[in-house]
Design a protein around this motif. Structure first.
Motif, PDB file in Angstrom:
ATOM      1  N   TRP A  80     -45.781  18.322  -2.003  1.00  0.00           N
ATOM      2  CA  TRP A  80     -46.014  16.889  -1.803  1.00  0.00           C
ATOM      3  C   TRP A  80     -47.374  16.664  -1.180  1.00  0.00           C
ATOM      4  CZ3 TRP A  80     -47.307  13.592   2.210  1.00  0.00           C
ATOM      5  CH2 TRP A  80     -47.537  14.226   3.433  1.00  0.00           C
TER       6      TRP A  80
ATOM      7  N   GLN B  47     -51.217  17.082   0.283  1.00  0.00           N
ATOM      8  CA  GLN B  47     -52.600  17.526   0.167  1.00  0.00           C
ATOM      9  C   GLN B  47     -53.205  17.526   1.567  1.00  0.00           C
ATOM     10  OE1 GLN B  47     -53.999  14.362  -2.275  1.00  0.00           O
ATOM     11  NE2 GLN B  47     -54.919  15.809  -3.680  1.00  0.00           N
TER      12      GLN B  47
ATOM     13  N   TYR C 145     -48.981   7.860   1.732  1.00  0.00           N
ATOM     14  CA  TYR C 145     -48.662   8.061   3.162  1.00  0.00           C
ATOM     15  C   TYR C 145     -49.562   9.159   3.710  1.00  0.00           C
ATOM     16  CZ  TYR C 145     -46.231   9.464   7.362  1.00  0.00           C
ATOM     17  OH  TYR C 145     -45.947   9.771   8.658  1.00  0.00           O
TER      18      TYR C 145
ATOM     19  N   VAL D 180     -51.023  11.475   7.418  1.00  0.00           N
ATOM     20  CA  VAL D 180     -51.073  11.824   8.845  1.00  0.00           C
ATOM     21  C   VAL D 180     -52.491  12.305   9.109  1.00  0.00           C
ATOM     22  CG1 VAL D 180     -50.241  13.443  10.615  1.00  0.00           C
ATOM     23  CG2 VAL D 180     -48.642  12.497   8.929  1.00  0.00           C
TER      24      VAL D 180
ATOM     25  N   PHE E 273     -53.467  14.846   6.234  1.00  0.00           N
ATOM     26  CA  PHE E 273     -52.385  15.329   5.366  1.00  0.00           C
ATOM     27  C   PHE E 273     -51.917  14.125   4.561  1.00  0.00           C
ATOM     28  CE2 PHE E 273     -51.895  19.448   7.333  1.00  0.00           C
ATOM     29  CZ  PHE E 273     -52.316  19.248   8.646  1.00  0.00           C
ATOM     30  N   LYS E 274     -52.002  14.231   3.229  1.00  0.00           N
ATOM     31  CA  LYS E 274     -51.658  13.080   2.369  1.00  0.00           C
ATOM     32  C   LYS E 274     -50.459  13.410   1.494  1.00  0.00           C
ATOM     33  CE  LYS E 274     -55.878  13.272   0.775  1.00  0.00           C
ATOM     34  NZ  LYS E 274     -57.063  13.046  -0.079  1.00  0.00           N
ATOM     35  N   GLY E 275     -49.622  12.402   1.275  1.00  0.00           N
ATOM     36  CA  GLY E 275     -48.513  12.565   0.333  1.00  0.00           C
ATOM     37  C   GLY E 275     -48.258  11.249  -0.359  1.00  0.00           C
ATOM     38  N   ARG E 276     -47.609  11.301  -1.516  1.00  0.00           N
ATOM     39  CA  ARG E 276     -47.384  10.056  -2.252  1.00  0.00           C
ATOM     40  C   ARG E 276     -46.693   9.053  -1.348  1.00  0.00           C
ATOM     41  NH1 ARG E 276     -44.866  13.089  -6.842  1.00  0.00           N
ATOM     42  NH2 ARG E 276     -45.388  14.568  -5.264  1.00  0.00           N
TER      43      ARG E 276
ATOM     44  N   ILE F  23     -41.227   9.590   2.068  1.00  0.00           N
ATOM     45  CA  ILE F  23     -39.836   9.997   1.853  1.00  0.00           C
ATOM     46  C   ILE F  23     -39.710  11.512   2.017  1.00  0.00           C
ATOM     47  CG2 ILE F  23     -37.977  10.175   0.143  1.00  0.00           C
ATOM     48  CD1 ILE F  23     -39.069   7.566  -1.093  1.00  0.00           C
TER      49      ILE F  23
END
Lengths: 92, 92
Positions: A75, A77, B2, B4, B68-71, B74
């Motif tokens: 998920w 990156q 989303y 951090v 830190f990136k995520g779609r 969830i």
């Protein structure tokens, strides 16, 4: 499971000792990627052991520690906004 | 998406000013959850603006900043290992 652990230790009289111990424990289980940031893949059992060990040192009311957990790191990156060279050499 | 954001600013002579500015910019775009940790949902455009703004202050060779990136969030569980009460009051 993949996780990112971030801590902020209050550097008062006890703080240096807390930081040394928490850092050493985290390095046992995870990869150190930035001063107060670790990442890695752990099983539920390993995560439980890590938490029990660091909670012996973390002072609940003045230190901070957050774990971001996900099923796996697909998920996620990771992007370094600054140079990526090893700024993790703070401790030998 | 989303994300951090975690930063580590070297607190040398310039460091306090860098920290103040980076903190202020991050707070404009994200939620402050721990001393050097922010989280939130941003569009690609907002993320680009955030990066351009903080890179004006971050010193590439001595400061650290990782995103830190995520779609979406969830995938991600956040667990506070220490008390969650607001340790973010470091800056007014």
């Amino acid at each position: 499971m993949y996780l990112v652990l971030v801590y902020d230790i209050k550097l008062d009289v006890q703080g240096a000792k807390v930081l040394r111990n928490v850092f050493k424990i985290c390095k046992k289980y995870l990869t150190h990627i930035q001063n107060s940031v670790f990442e890695g893949e752990l099983s539920d059992g390993q995560l439980l052991k890590l938490k029990i060990e660091i909670q012996k040192y973390l002072r609940q009311d003045i230190d901070s520690c957050i774990i971001f957990k996900g099923r796996n790191n697909i998920w996620m990156q990771k992007e370094f906004i600054t140079d990526e060279d090893d700024k993790t050499s703070q401790f030998l």
